[in-house]
Design a protein around this motif. Structure first.
Motif, PDB file in Angstrom:
ATOM      1  N   ARG A 118       0.825  -1.213   0.000  1.00 22.17           N
ATOM      2  CA  ARG A 118       0.000   0.000   0.000  1.00 22.17           C
ATOM      3  C   ARG A 118       0.861   1.265   0.000  1.00 22.17           C
ATOM      4  N   ILE A 119       0.293   2.327  -0.521  1.00 21.63           N
ATOM      5  CA  ILE A 119       0.953   3.627  -0.476  1.00 21.63           C
ATOM      6  C   ILE A 119       0.948   4.109   0.972  1.00 21.63           C
ATOM      7  N   GLN A 120       2.056   4.679   1.418  1.00 18.75           N
ATOM      8  CA  GLN A 120       2.161   5.209   2.767  1.00 18.75           C
ATOM      9  C   GLN A 120       2.549   6.684   2.710  1.00 18.75           C
ATOM     10  N   VAL A 121       2.280   7.382   3.797  1.00 15.90           N
ATOM     11  CA  VAL A 121       2.743   8.753   3.955  1.00 15.90           C
ATOM     12  C   VAL A 121       3.681   8.760   5.151  1.00 15.90           C
ATOM     13  N   ALA A 122       4.916   9.215   4.920  1.00  9.22           N
ATOM     14  CA  ALA A 122       5.913   9.329   5.991  1.00  9.22           C
ATOM     15  C   ALA A 122       5.938  10.789   6.423  1.00  9.22           C
ATOM     16  N   ARG A 123       5.861  11.012   7.735  1.00  7.64           N
ATOM     17  CA  ARG A 123       5.740  12.384   8.239  1.00  7.64           C
ATOM     18  C   ARG A 123       6.541  12.536   9.529  1.00  7.64           C
ATOM     19  N   ILE A 124       7.216  13.672   9.668  1.00  8.78           N
ATOM     20  CA  ILE A 124       7.898  14.026  10.920  1.00  8.78           C
ATOM     21  C   ILE A 124       7.234  15.302  11.427  1.00  8.78           C
ATOM     22  N   THR A 125       6.709  15.244  12.652  1.00  6.57           N
ATOM     23  CA  THR A 125       5.986  16.390  13.193  1.00  6.57           C
ATOM     24  C   THR A 125       6.535  16.864  14.532  1.00  6.57           C
TER      25      THR A 125
ATOM     26  N   ILE B 195       9.585  18.012  15.362  1.00  8.45           N
ATOM     27  CA  ILE B 195      10.709  18.950  15.332  1.00  8.45           C
ATOM     28  C   ILE B 195      10.147  20.354  15.069  1.00  8.45           C
ATOM     29  N   PRO B 196      10.235  21.264  16.055  1.00 10.31           N
ATOM     30  CA  PRO B 196       9.693  22.620  15.876  1.00 10.31           C
ATOM     31  C   PRO B 196      10.360  23.346  14.702  1.00 10.31           C
ATOM     32  N   GLY B 197       9.567  24.038  13.923  1.00  8.25           N
ATOM     33  CA  GLY B 197      10.086  24.822  12.806  1.00  8.25           C
ATOM     34  C   GLY B 197      10.422  23.998  11.578  1.00  8.25           C
ATOM     35  N   TRP B 198       9.988  22.723  11.538  1.00  8.34           N
ATOM     36  CA  TRP B 198      10.310  21.873  10.398  1.00  8.34           C
ATOM     37  C   TRP B 198       9.115  21.017  10.048  1.00  8.34           C
ATOM     38  N   TYR B 199       8.794  20.979   8.767  1.00  9.36           N
ATOM     39  CA  TYR B 199       7.692  20.153   8.277  1.00  9.36           C
ATOM     40  C   TYR B 199       8.253  19.180   7.259  1.00  9.36           C
ATOM     41  N   PHE B 200       8.021  17.893   7.463  1.00 10.54           N
ATOM     42  CA  PHE B 200       8.508  16.871   6.545  1.00 10.54           C
ATOM     43  C   PHE B 200       7.380  15.884   6.287  1.00 10.54           C
ATOM     44  N   GLU B 201       7.045  15.707   5.011  1.00 11.83           N
ATOM     45  CA  GLU B 201       6.024  14.739   4.637  1.00 11.83           C
ATOM     46  C   GLU B 201       6.319  14.251   3.225  1.00 11.83           C
ATOM     47  N   ARG B 202       6.309  12.932   3.054  1.00  8.84           N
ATOM     48  CA  ARG B 202       6.573  12.340   1.739  1.00  8.84           C
ATOM     49  C   ARG B 202       5.628  11.165   1.520  1.00  8.84           C
ATOM     50  N   VAL B 203       5.227  10.972   0.278  1.00  4.72           N
ATOM     51  CA  VAL B 203       4.479   9.784  -0.115  1.00  4.72           C
ATOM     52  C   VAL B 203       5.515   8.716  -0.449  1.00  4.72           C
ATOM     53  N   VAL B 204       5.283   7.498   0.073  1.00  3.31           N
ATOM     54  CA  VAL B 204       6.218   6.390  -0.163  1.00  3.31           C
ATOM     55  C   VAL B 204       5.422   5.261  -0.811  1.00  3.31           C
ATOM     56  N   PHE B 205       5.762   4.940  -2.046  1.00  2.00           N
ATOM     57  CA  PHE B 205       5.051   3.911  -2.786  1.00  2.00           C
ATOM     58  C   PHE B 205       5.541   2.523  -2.373  1.00  2.00           C
ATOM     59  N   PRO B 206       4.739   1.483  -2.615  1.00  2.00           N
ATOM     60  CA  PRO B 206       5.159   0.128  -2.247  1.00  2.00           C
ATOM     61  C   PRO B 206       6.526  -0.217  -2.854  1.00  2.00           C
ATOM     62  N   GLY B 207       7.418  -0.716  -2.014  1.00  2.00           N
ATOM     63  CA  GLY B 207       8.760  -1.089  -2.459  1.00  2.00           C
ATOM     64  C   GLY B 207       9.733   0.068  -2.574  1.00  2.00           C
ATOM     65  N   GLN B 208       9.271   1.291  -2.397  1.00  4.74           N
ATOM     66  CA  GLN B 208      10.141   2.461  -2.546  1.00  4.74           C
ATOM     67  C   GLN B 208      11.020   2.643  -1.327  1.00  4.74           C
ATOM     68  N   ARG B 209      12.245   3.097  -1.566  1.00  2.00           N
ATOM     69  CA  ARG B 209      13.206   3.417  -0.512  1.00  2.00           C
ATOM     70  C   ARG B 209      13.259   4.938  -0.384  1.00  2.00           C
ATOM     71  N   LEU B 210      13.008   5.439   0.809  1.00  2.00           N
ATOM     72  CA  LEU B 210      13.029   6.875   1.074  1.00  2.00           C
ATOM     73  C   LEU B 210      14.295   7.198   1.869  1.00  2.00           C
ATOM     74  N   VAL B 211      15.170   7.999   1.282  1.00  2.00           N
ATOM     75  CA  VAL B 211      16.394   8.445   1.952  1.00  2.00           C
ATOM     76  C   VAL B 211      16.230   9.924   2.244  1.00  2.00           C
ATOM     77  N   PHE B 212      16.492  10.320   3.499  1.00  2.00           N
ATOM     78  CA  PHE B 212      16.241  11.708   3.888  1.00  2.00           C
ATOM     79  C   PHE B 212      17.169  12.111   5.029  1.00  2.00           C
ATOM     80  N   GLU B 213      17.306  13.436   5.207  1.00  2.00           N
ATOM     81  CA  GLU B 213      18.050  14.014   6.320  1.00  2.00           C
ATOM     82  C   GLU B 213      17.098  14.304   7.458  1.00  2.00           C
ATOM     83  N   ALA B 214      17.556  14.063   8.666  1.00  2.00           N
ATOM     84  CA  ALA B 214      16.750  14.379   9.841  1.00  2.00           C
ATOM     85  C   ALA B 214      17.708  14.619  11.006  1.00  2.00           C
ATOM     86  N   VAL B 215      17.145  14.888  12.155  1.00  2.00           N
ATOM     87  CA  VAL B 215      17.935  14.953  13.390  1.00  2.00           C
ATOM     88  C   VAL B 215      17.619  13.690  14.177  1.00  2.00           C
TER      89      VAL B 215
END
Length: 122
Positions: A27-34, A36-56
């Motif tokens: 299934r399609i997923q939504v990855a979200r980080i909420t 961390i003050p002052g930062w909004y991160f949200e991505r759609v992640v398709f089945p089998g997809q690898r999401l590489v991202f920067e975070a703290v």
């Protein structure tokens, strides 16, 4: 790694980590980080997809899944557990490169095992 639309807050520059999340569901997923003050991160992640991202390290990745205009929070993963462990290879050695790739692949598989698919009963 540049994130043009939503860069990390400037005060977090020294605490940046590179993370990887893989959607192992069908299934399609939504990855979200909420958290961390002052930062909004949200991505759609398709089945089998690898999401590489920067975070703290203290960021929490929320995984939302669902169908047709509804989303259910299915998991919350500390980004410190999704960290890609980088190592410096002093000279190019194909054997060392292969070992590093295998180590990163094992870490990714370990992280995948931590995320259980959500079963929806209809």
């Amino acid at each position: 790694m540049a994130q043009i639309f939503d860069p990390l807050p400037s005060d977090s520059a020294s605490r940046k980590i590179i993370c990887c999340y893989v959607n192992v569901t069908s299934r399609i997923q939504v990855a979200r980080i909420t958290n961390i003050p002052g930062w909004y991160f949200e991505r759609v992640v398709f089945p089998g997809q690898r999401l590489v991202f920067e975070a703290v390290a203290e960021a929490m990745l929320e995984i939302h899944c669902g169908m047709m205009a509804s989303a259910i929070l299915s998991d919350t993963i500390p980004c410190s557990r999704l960290k890609i462990h980088d190592e410096v290879i002093p000279t190019f050695d194909p054997n060392e490169q292969q070992k590093l790739e295998e180590k990163n692949e094992r870490k990714t598989l370990e992280n995948q095992a931590l995320v259980e698919p959500v079963v929806t009963i209809q």
